[in-house]
Design a protein around this motif. Sequence first.
Motif, PDB file in Angstrom:
ATOM      1  N   GLY A 160       0.800  -1.212   0.000  1.00 16.84           N
ATOM      2  CA  GLY A 160       0.000   0.000   0.000  1.00 16.84           C
ATOM      3  C   GLY A 160       0.835   1.264   0.000  1.00 16.84           C
ATOM      4  N   LEU A 161       1.919   1.264   0.785  1.00 16.83           N
ATOM      5  CA  LEU A 161       2.785   2.443   0.823  1.00 16.83           C
ATOM      6  C   LEU A 161       3.488   2.655  -0.510  1.00 16.83           C
ATOM      7  CD1 LEU A 161       4.302   2.099   4.391  1.00 16.83           C
ATOM      8  CD2 LEU A 161       2.928   4.029   3.556  1.00 16.83           C
ATOM      9  N   ARG A 162       3.961   1.567  -1.098  1.00 18.91           N
ATOM     10  CA  ARG A 162       4.629   1.725  -2.400  1.00 18.91           C
ATOM     11  C   ARG A 162       3.633   2.207  -3.453  1.00 18.91           C
ATOM     12  NH1 ARG A 162       9.620  -1.371  -5.053  1.00 18.91           N
ATOM     13  NH2 ARG A 162       9.633  -0.210  -6.997  1.00 18.91           N
ATOM     14  N   GLU A 163       2.438   1.643  -3.424  1.00 16.78           N
ATOM     15  CA  GLU A 163       1.403   2.089  -4.364  1.00 16.78           C
ATOM     16  C   GLU A 163       1.119   3.579  -4.174  1.00 16.78           C
ATOM     17  OE1 GLU A 163      -3.405   1.695  -5.060  1.00 16.78           O
ATOM     18  OE2 GLU A 163      -2.428   0.441  -3.555  1.00 16.78           O
ATOM     19  N   GLY A 164       0.988   3.996  -2.903  1.00 13.93           N
ATOM     20  CA  GLY A 164       0.723   5.401  -2.631  1.00 13.93           C
ATOM     21  C   GLY A 164       1.836   6.296  -3.126  1.00 13.93           C
ATOM     22  N   TRP A 165       3.083   5.877  -2.897  1.00 17.58           N
ATOM     23  CA  TRP A 165       4.230   6.657  -3.363  1.00 17.58           C
ATOM     24  C   TRP A 165       4.223   6.766  -4.884  1.00 17.58           C
ATOM     25  CZ3 TRP A 165       9.407   3.972  -4.397  1.00 17.58           C
ATOM     26  CH2 TRP A 165      10.339   4.882  -4.920  1.00 17.58           C
ATOM     27  N   GLU A 166       3.962   5.657  -5.568  1.00 19.32           N
ATOM     28  CA  GLU A 166       3.976   5.662  -7.029  1.00 19.32           C
ATOM     29  C   GLU A 166       2.830   6.496  -7.597  1.00 19.32           C
ATOM     30  OE1 GLU A 166       3.953   1.506  -7.871  1.00 19.32           O
ATOM     31  OE2 GLU A 166       6.154   1.302  -7.678  1.00 19.32           O
ATOM     32  N   ARG A 167       1.678   6.486  -6.919  1.00 19.31           N
ATOM     33  CA  ARG A 167       0.526   7.239  -7.410  1.00 19.31           C
ATOM     34  C   ARG A 167       0.635   8.731  -7.127  1.00 19.31           C
ATOM     35  NH1 ARG A 167      -4.909   4.596  -5.298  1.00 19.31           N
ATOM     36  NH2 ARG A 167      -5.728   6.420  -6.394  1.00 19.31           N
ATOM     37  N   THR A 168       1.247   9.090  -6.017  1.00 19.63           N
ATOM     38  CA  THR A 168       1.275  10.497  -5.614  1.00 19.63           C
ATOM     39  C   THR A 168       2.617  11.172  -5.821  1.00 19.63           C
ATOM     40  OG1 THR A 168       1.916  10.040  -3.319  1.00 19.63           O
ATOM     41  CG2 THR A 168      -0.445   9.989  -3.832  1.00 19.63           C
ATOM     42  N   GLY A 169       3.684  10.372  -5.884  1.00 20.90           N
ATOM     43  CA  GLY A 169       5.017  10.957  -5.939  1.00 20.90           C
ATOM     44  C   GLY A 169       5.446  11.584  -4.626  1.00 20.90           C
ATOM     45  N   SER A 170       4.748  11.257  -3.545  1.00 24.71           N
ATOM     46  CA  SER A 170       5.010  11.872  -2.245  1.00 24.71           C
ATOM     47  C   SER A 170       6.294  11.335  -1.623  1.00 24.71           C
ATOM     48  CB  SER A 170       3.830  11.613  -1.298  1.00 24.71           C
ATOM     49  OG  SER A 170       4.181  11.935   0.030  1.00 24.71           O
ATOM     50  N   ALA A 171       7.211  12.238  -1.299  1.00 23.65           N
ATOM     51  CA  ALA A 171       8.445  11.835  -0.610  1.00 23.65           C
ATOM     52  C   ALA A 171       8.146  11.310   0.784  1.00 23.65           C
ATOM     53  CB  ALA A 171       9.399  13.016  -0.540  1.00 23.65           C
ATOM     54  N   VAL A 172       7.070  11.807   1.381  1.00 26.09           N
ATOM     55  CA  VAL A 172       6.670  11.336   2.713  1.00 26.09           C
ATOM     56  C   VAL A 172       6.301   9.855   2.657  1.00 26.09           C
ATOM     57  CG1 VAL A 172       4.969  11.582   4.561  1.00 26.09           C
ATOM     58  CG2 VAL A 172       5.934  13.621   3.471  1.00 26.09           C
ATOM     59  N   LEU A 173       5.530   9.469   1.644  1.00 29.56           N
ATOM     60  CA  LEU A 173       5.142   8.065   1.509  1.00 29.56           C
ATOM     61  C   LEU A 173       6.348   7.193   1.166  1.00 29.56           C
ATOM     62  CD1 LEU A 173       1.698   8.277  -0.313  1.00 29.56           C
ATOM     63  CD2 LEU A 173       2.149   7.649   2.058  1.00 29.56           C
ATOM     64  N   GLU A 174       7.274   7.713   0.368  1.00 28.09           N
ATOM     65  CA  GLU A 174       8.490   6.954   0.080  1.00 28.09           C
ATOM     66  C   GLU A 174       9.247   6.671   1.377  1.00 28.09           C
ATOM     67  OE1 GLU A 174      12.579   7.264  -2.585  1.00 28.09           O
ATOM     68  OE2 GLU A 174      11.523   9.089  -1.970  1.00 28.09           O
TER      69      GLU A 174
END
Length: 217
Positions: A160-174
Amino acid sequence: MALVLTARAPAHDSPEALVNRYSALMAAHGVTPLLLAKRAEEYAVLGELDKAAADWEQLLQLQPRSLNALTELSKVRLESGRLTEAMSSVNQALALPAHPEEQAPLYLIRAHIHRARGDLTNALADCERFFVHPVPDVDAFILRSQLQLRLQQWEAALVGLREGWERTGSAVLETHWIEALVDAGRPAEALAQIERRLPETRWQSSWLLRRARARLR
């Protein structure tokens, strides 16, 4: 004399000034749902949550089926720790006929209420319901992963976190994803990501700490 209220008050007005403005308008022209909503928003900015809740409650006496009022009242009650009342108002809102996109934020509010009560399973279930919403929400990805990690659902949290990072580009999620790799017992994968990020980041110290933590695992 007609009441004229612009959608947004002048930018230089402080929340205190806006509260006084809306109160004066209500004294002069009568209480309206719009004025109550505007004043409640400013009370919330000021941290006067009981007053904000009172205005939302008064608005609901005028418009009992207002989805916005029930949503905002639930947020204010949650923030002030009135969990039982927050659950009541969010459930009232969810009982109203609405498009799934309008209901999705309500599930996220209810997830926070469940979490505050220590009910992680129902919190996660409501968090998953939020994801019918088409717009990615960084905070929702973080909340879901925190719940999954607490429930030891390691793989789901990482996916889920990787998906979120890939979808949003958020450095926080990365960052959350990399730290979750360490927590899930996969420090080698975390180290690979940390070494990739170190040369390009301005925040060397925080990444060096993450590398040290991963190496300790």
